[in-house]
Design a protein around this motif. Sequence first.
Motif, PDB file in Angstrom:
ATOM      1  N   ALA A 120       1.059  -1.169   0.099  1.00 25.59           N
ATOM      2  CA  ALA A 120      -0.180   0.143   0.042  1.00 25.59           C
ATOM      3  C   ALA A 120       0.912   1.681  -0.242  1.00 25.59           C
ATOM      4  O   ALA A 120       0.556   2.035  -0.963  1.00 25.59           O
ATOM      5  N   ALA A 121       2.052   1.611   0.927  1.00 24.31           N
ATOM      6  CA  ALA A 121       3.045   2.107   1.046  1.00 24.31           C
ATOM      7  C   ALA A 121       3.183   2.273  -0.359  1.00 24.31           C
ATOM      8  O   ALA A 121       4.029   3.708  -0.454  1.00 24.31           O
ATOM      9  N   VAL A 124       1.061   3.703  -3.054  1.00 23.17           N
ATOM     10  CA  VAL A 124       0.086   5.496  -2.575  1.00 23.17           C
ATOM     11  C   VAL A 124      -0.713   6.312  -3.486  1.00 23.17           C
ATOM     12  O   VAL A 124       0.286   6.306  -4.287  1.00 23.17           O
ATOM     13  N   ASP A 129      -3.761   0.525  -3.246  1.00 25.86           N
ATOM     14  CA  ASP A 129      -3.945   1.642  -1.824  1.00 25.86           C
ATOM     15  C   ASP A 129      -4.639   1.246  -0.965  1.00 25.86           C
ATOM     16  O   ASP A 129      -5.072   1.361   0.159  1.00 25.86           O
ATOM     17  N   ARG A 201       1.639   0.859   6.364  1.00 28.38           N
ATOM     18  CA  ARG A 201       1.548   1.162   5.356  1.00 28.38           C
ATOM     19  C   ARG A 201       1.801   3.149   6.108  1.00 28.38           C
ATOM     20  O   ARG A 201       2.482   4.188   5.394  1.00 28.38           O
ATOM     21  N   SER A 202       1.359   3.701   6.885  1.00 27.20           N
ATOM     22  CA  SER A 202       1.865   4.639   7.287  1.00 27.20           C
ATOM     23  C   SER A 202       3.113   5.075   7.809  1.00 27.20           C
ATOM     24  O   SER A 202       3.845   6.389   7.497  1.00 27.20           O
ATOM     25  N   VAL A 205       5.229   5.620   3.764  1.00 27.85           N
ATOM     26  CA  VAL A 205       5.131   6.371   3.150  1.00 27.85           C
ATOM     27  C   VAL A 205       6.103   7.601   4.016  1.00 27.85           C
ATOM     28  O   VAL A 205       6.402   8.297   2.456  1.00 27.85           O
TER      29      VAL A 205
END
Length: 313
Positions: A120-121, A124, A129, A201-202, A205
């Motif tokens: 997902a990152a 993004v 994502d 993911r956070s 990113v």
Amino acid sequence: MSGYIIRRLFASIPVILLVGVITFSILHIAPGDPAVLMAGEEATPEDVEKMRQALGFDKPFYVQFGVWVGNLLRGDLGTSIFSKHTITSLMAPRLQPTLSLGMLAIVLSILFGIPMGVIAAWKVGSFTDRGVMVFAVLGFSVPVFWLGFIFIWLFAVHFRIFPAVGFVPISEGVLPYLKSLTLPALANAIPFSALVARMTRSTMVEVLQEDYIRTARAKGLAEFGVIGRHALRNASIPIVTVIGLVFAALVSGAVVTETVFAIPGLGRLLVDGVVRRDYPIVQAMLMVTAVSYVFVNLVIDIFYAYLDPRIRY
């Protein structure tokens, strides 16, 4: 590093003592008299008083607490009010189901959560994502007991692939052992993998926007190496923190899952103790849970230095 470990161990002592005070206070704050419960409904006031003296309830609070702490330091968690067995003997056969369920659930959470968060990152803002984030929101929002009932109806009742309830020890065969753990482990792993995926993911990113990532790509490094070797390792500290807390929660007893799937683990023991107002069992389980969290936090702090060389204690 050894000095830091010693300081962290000493810093954990006040936390455990505070939890012990709160846990032991439950015996005095909660309604009802444990001496009456142990003496029985037909006991006379004289019998209740003898039971109270035998249990030490006639002594001041600080004396009772000191005796209880002394017993804990000797490994004596107390005696069940109803079964009359020591709590240590009640917990011993329940360790394998709880540890097995917790280990399998955490492995599934890592195998599902980290790759989804990384993808997902990496993509993004794309459809991939958004799909991972939808799964993360739904997975973390759906109650575990609802997932458990859905899994039982679908895979145990409808397709008859896995057993609905119960636990099979590994001594009776690896395949029956794994089949008995699959559904409850999945029920636990889905919400936790969603949490791990969101955290991965956070952090990924943010890391992927750093200058050293652009430098690694400019040098012509393969994208797999950039993601796995540089980005994921530098983003791993928050991920490891979440995984550690999840591990402590699962190992200390998955109360809802063990109740839904009728697994004779530590979570079921805690539920039975609360329902029957068996105060020694509740106190022992709360202390075991607190010590588990303190130990896992200590291991995580030590592991930080190996993940990030910039960290120095």
